[in-house]
Design a protein around this motif. Sequence first.
Motif, PDB file in Angstrom:
ATOM      1  N   LYS A 180     -10.297 -52.044 -36.001  1.00 52.56           N
ATOM      2  CA  LYS A 180      -8.864 -52.060 -35.685  1.00 52.56           C
ATOM      3  C   LYS A 180      -8.396 -53.496 -35.440  1.00 52.56           C
ATOM      4  O   LYS A 180      -9.118 -54.313 -34.892  1.00 52.56           O
ATOM      5  N   GLY A 181      -7.161 -53.777 -35.861  1.00 53.72           N
ATOM      6  CA  GLY A 181      -6.521 -55.030 -35.507  1.00 53.72           C
ATOM      7  C   GLY A 181      -6.993 -56.258 -36.256  1.00 53.72           C
ATOM      8  O   GLY A 181      -6.772 -57.374 -35.813  1.00 53.72           O
ATOM      9  N   HIS A 182      -7.644 -56.084 -37.410  1.00 53.42           N
ATOM     10  CA  HIS A 182      -8.089 -57.250 -38.186  1.00 53.42           C
ATOM     11  C   HIS A 182      -7.157 -57.446 -39.367  1.00 53.42           C
ATOM     12  O   HIS A 182      -6.705 -56.482 -39.974  1.00 53.42           O
ATOM     13  N   PHE A 183      -6.867 -58.707 -39.692  1.00 54.96           N
ATOM     14  CA  PHE A 183      -5.896 -59.007 -40.736  1.00 54.96           C
ATOM     15  C   PHE A 183      -6.418 -58.799 -42.152  1.00 54.96           C
ATOM     16  O   PHE A 183      -5.649 -58.744 -43.094  1.00 54.96           O
ATOM     17  N   MET A 184      -7.739 -58.702 -42.336  1.00 58.28           N
ATOM     18  CA  MET A 184      -8.309 -58.622 -43.681  1.00 58.28           C
ATOM     19  C   MET A 184      -8.325 -57.174 -44.165  1.00 58.28           C
ATOM     20  O   MET A 184      -9.041 -56.344 -43.609  1.00 58.28           O
ATOM     21  N   PRO A 185      -7.554 -56.850 -45.209  1.00 56.96           N
ATOM     22  CA  PRO A 185      -7.562 -55.484 -45.715  1.00 56.96           C
ATOM     23  C   PRO A 185      -8.813 -55.175 -46.543  1.00 56.96           C
ATOM     24  O   PRO A 185      -9.403 -56.067 -47.156  1.00 56.96           O
ATOM     25  N   THR A 186      -9.184 -53.905 -46.551  1.00 58.53           N
ATOM     26  CA  THR A 186     -10.368 -53.453 -47.287  1.00 58.53           C
ATOM     27  C   THR A 186     -10.275 -53.793 -48.773  1.00 58.53           C
ATOM     28  O   THR A 186     -11.293 -54.051 -49.412  1.00 58.53           O
ATOM     29  N   LYS A 187      -9.064 -53.828 -49.298  1.00 61.62           N
ATOM     30  CA  LYS A 187      -8.914 -54.068 -50.740  1.00 61.62           C
ATOM     31  C   LYS A 187      -9.397 -55.456 -51.166  1.00 61.62           C
ATOM     32  O   LYS A 187      -9.611 -55.697 -52.346  1.00 61.62           O
ATOM     33  N   LEU A 188      -9.590 -56.368 -50.226  1.00 57.42           N
ATOM     34  CA  LEU A 188     -10.104 -57.698 -50.575  1.00 57.42           C
ATOM     35  C   LEU A 188     -11.633 -57.761 -50.600  1.00 57.42           C
ATOM     36  O   LEU A 188     -12.201 -58.793 -50.944  1.00 57.42           O
ATOM     37  N   LEU A 189     -12.290 -56.654 -50.262  1.00 56.77           N
ATOM     38  CA  LEU A 189     -13.754 -56.659 -50.222  1.00 56.77           C
ATOM     39  C   LEU A 189     -14.356 -56.969 -51.591  1.00 56.77           C
ATOM     40  O   LEU A 189     -15.313 -57.734 -51.694  1.00 56.77           O
ATOM     41  N   ASP A 190     -13.801 -56.397 -52.653  1.00 59.28           N
ATOM     42  CA  ASP A 190     -14.334 -56.667 -53.989  1.00 59.28           C
ATOM     43  C   ASP A 190     -14.252 -58.140 -54.347  1.00 59.28           C
ATOM     44  O   ASP A 190     -15.185 -58.698 -54.932  1.00 59.28           O
ATOM     45  N   SER A 191     -13.138 -58.792 -53.976  1.00 60.76           N
ATOM     46  CA  SER A 191     -13.024 -60.222 -54.287  1.00 60.76           C
ATOM     47  C   SER A 191     -14.038 -61.028 -53.487  1.00 60.76           C
ATOM     48  O   SER A 191     -14.556 -62.039 -53.961  1.00 60.76           O
ATOM     49  N   GLN A 192     -14.347 -60.573 -52.276  1.00 60.23           N
ATOM     50  CA  GLN A 192     -15.354 -61.259 -51.463  1.00 60.23           C
ATOM     51  C   GLN A 192     -16.736 -61.146 -52.122  1.00 60.23           C
ATOM     52  O   GLN A 192     -17.458 -62.139 -52.227  1.00 60.23           O
ATOM     53  N   PHE A 193     -17.104 -59.946 -52.552  1.00 60.34           N
ATOM     54  CA  PHE A 193     -18.399 -59.776 -53.217  1.00 60.34           C
ATOM     55  C   PHE A 193     -18.457 -60.550 -54.531  1.00 60.34           C
ATOM     56  O   PHE A 193     -19.505 -61.095 -54.885  1.00 60.34           O
ATOM     57  N   ALA A 194     -17.346 -60.613 -55.248  1.00 59.95           N
ATOM     58  CA  ALA A 194     -17.322 -61.355 -56.514  1.00 59.95           C
ATOM     59  C   ALA A 194     -17.505 -62.852 -56.278  1.00 59.95           C
ATOM     60  O   ALA A 194     -18.108 -63.550 -57.095  1.00 59.95           O
ATOM     61  N   THR A 195     -17.010 -63.344 -55.151  1.00 60.77           N
ATOM     62  CA  THR A 195     -17.096 -64.767 -54.816  1.00 60.77           C
ATOM     63  C   THR A 195     -18.452 -65.141 -54.228  1.00 60.77           C
ATOM     64  O   THR A 195     -18.916 -66.274 -54.384  1.00 60.77           O
ATOM     65  N   LEU A 196     -19.110 -64.200 -53.556  1.00 58.39           N
ATOM     66  CA  LEU A 196     -20.342 -64.476 -52.820  1.00 58.39           C
ATOM     67  C   LEU A 196     -21.435 -65.090 -53.681  1.00 58.39           C
ATOM     68  O   LEU A 196     -21.797 -64.566 -54.726  1.00 58.39           O
ATOM     69  N   GLN A 197     -21.956 -66.212 -53.204  1.00 56.92           N
ATOM     70  CA  GLN A 197     -23.149 -66.846 -53.759  1.00 56.92           C
ATOM     71  C   GLN A 197     -24.167 -66.879 -52.622  1.00 56.92           C
ATOM     72  O   GLN A 197     -24.016 -67.672 -51.690  1.00 56.92           O
ATOM     73  N   PRO A 198     -25.175 -66.007 -52.663  1.00 53.30           N
ATOM     74  CA  PRO A 198     -26.142 -65.947 -51.561  1.00 53.30           C
ATOM     75  C   PRO A 198     -26.826 -67.289 -51.326  1.00 53.30           C
ATOM     76  O   PRO A 198     -26.841 -68.162 -52.200  1.00 53.30           O
ATOM     77  N   LEU A 199     -27.392 -67.434 -50.138  1.00 58.28           N
ATOM     78  CA  LEU A 199     -28.147 -68.643 -49.812  1.00 58.28           C
ATOM     79  C   LEU A 199     -29.201 -68.907 -50.881  1.00 58.28           C
ATOM     80  O   LEU A 199     -29.858 -67.981 -51.354  1.00 58.28           O
ATOM     81  N   GLU A 200     -29.363 -70.164 -51.212  1.00 58.49           N
ATOM     82  CA  GLU A 200     -30.387 -70.564 -52.173  1.00 58.49           C
ATOM     83  C   GLU A 200     -31.601 -71.098 -51.420  1.00 58.49           C
ATOM     84  O   GLU A 200     -31.516 -71.434 -50.233  1.00 58.49           O
ATOM     85  N   ASP A 201     -32.726 -71.175 -52.116  1.00 55.27           N
ATOM     86  CA  ASP A 201     -33.987 -71.572 -51.487  1.00 55.27           C
ATOM     87  C   ASP A 201     -33.922 -72.937 -50.809  1.00 55.27           C
ATOM     88  O   ASP A 201     -34.635 -73.179 -49.839  1.00 55.27           O
ATOM     89  N   ASP A 202     -33.080 -73.833 -51.316  1.00 54.49           N
ATOM     90  CA  ASP A 202     -33.015 -75.175 -50.730  1.00 54.49           C
ATOM     91  C   ASP A 202     -32.008 -75.287 -49.584  1.00 54.49           C
ATOM     92  O   ASP A 202     -31.781 -76.382 -49.069  1.00 54.49           O
ATOM     93  N   GLU A 203     -31.420 -74.174 -49.168  1.00 56.68           N
ATOM     94  CA  GLU A 203     -30.456 -74.190 -48.064  1.00 56.68           C
ATOM     95  C   GLU A 203     -31.134 -73.721 -46.784  1.00 56.68           C
ATOM     96  O   GLU A 203     -31.823 -72.704 -46.780  1.00 56.68           O
TER      97      GLU A 203
END
Length: 169
Positions: free
Chosen positions: A119-142
């Motif tokens: 409750k009370g968070h500004f981020m709508p669920t509909k932006l979840l797909d764009s977040q997953f599309a943008t996500l680049q997981p940590l790499e071995d050198d990080e």
Amino acid sequence: MSTPHVVVVMGVTGTGKTTIGPLVAEALGVPYAEGDDFHPPANIAKMSAGTPLDDADRWPWLDAIGQWALSRAGKGGVVSSSALKRAYRDRLRAVAPDAVFLHLTGDRELIERRMTERKGHFMPTKLLDSQFATLQPLEDDEAGVSVDVSGSPEEITERAVAALRRLDA
């Protein structure tokens, strides 16, 4: 952890950064800063309207988080930031080179369910797909660890703190 790192809790929206971050900070005995508090009002308005941020929107936000992390260098701290792209993490490290990342990961279905329950968070669920599309997981050198977000906040925190402590082992 044996040295006072600044831990950046990262992951897509809904993974529990705001829940797990303070718990990790408490377990490590360091302060917590909420990454959303570093967003300028224009970013919050854009996300509240269901529009994903672009890189130009994120740079000032990441710089502000980086400055907080730098101010905690040698003292430790925990701050949340989605830090979805490698370039974003590189930007944070450019300001705060000793930062380590705690990547909260999880199944999309679980994360979406948690988002619909909060409750009370500004981020709508509909932006979840764009977040997953943008996500680049940590790499071995990080410097960082990935922790699954299934289970209770206490279980996730326990796994996270154990993984972070292994970084210095």
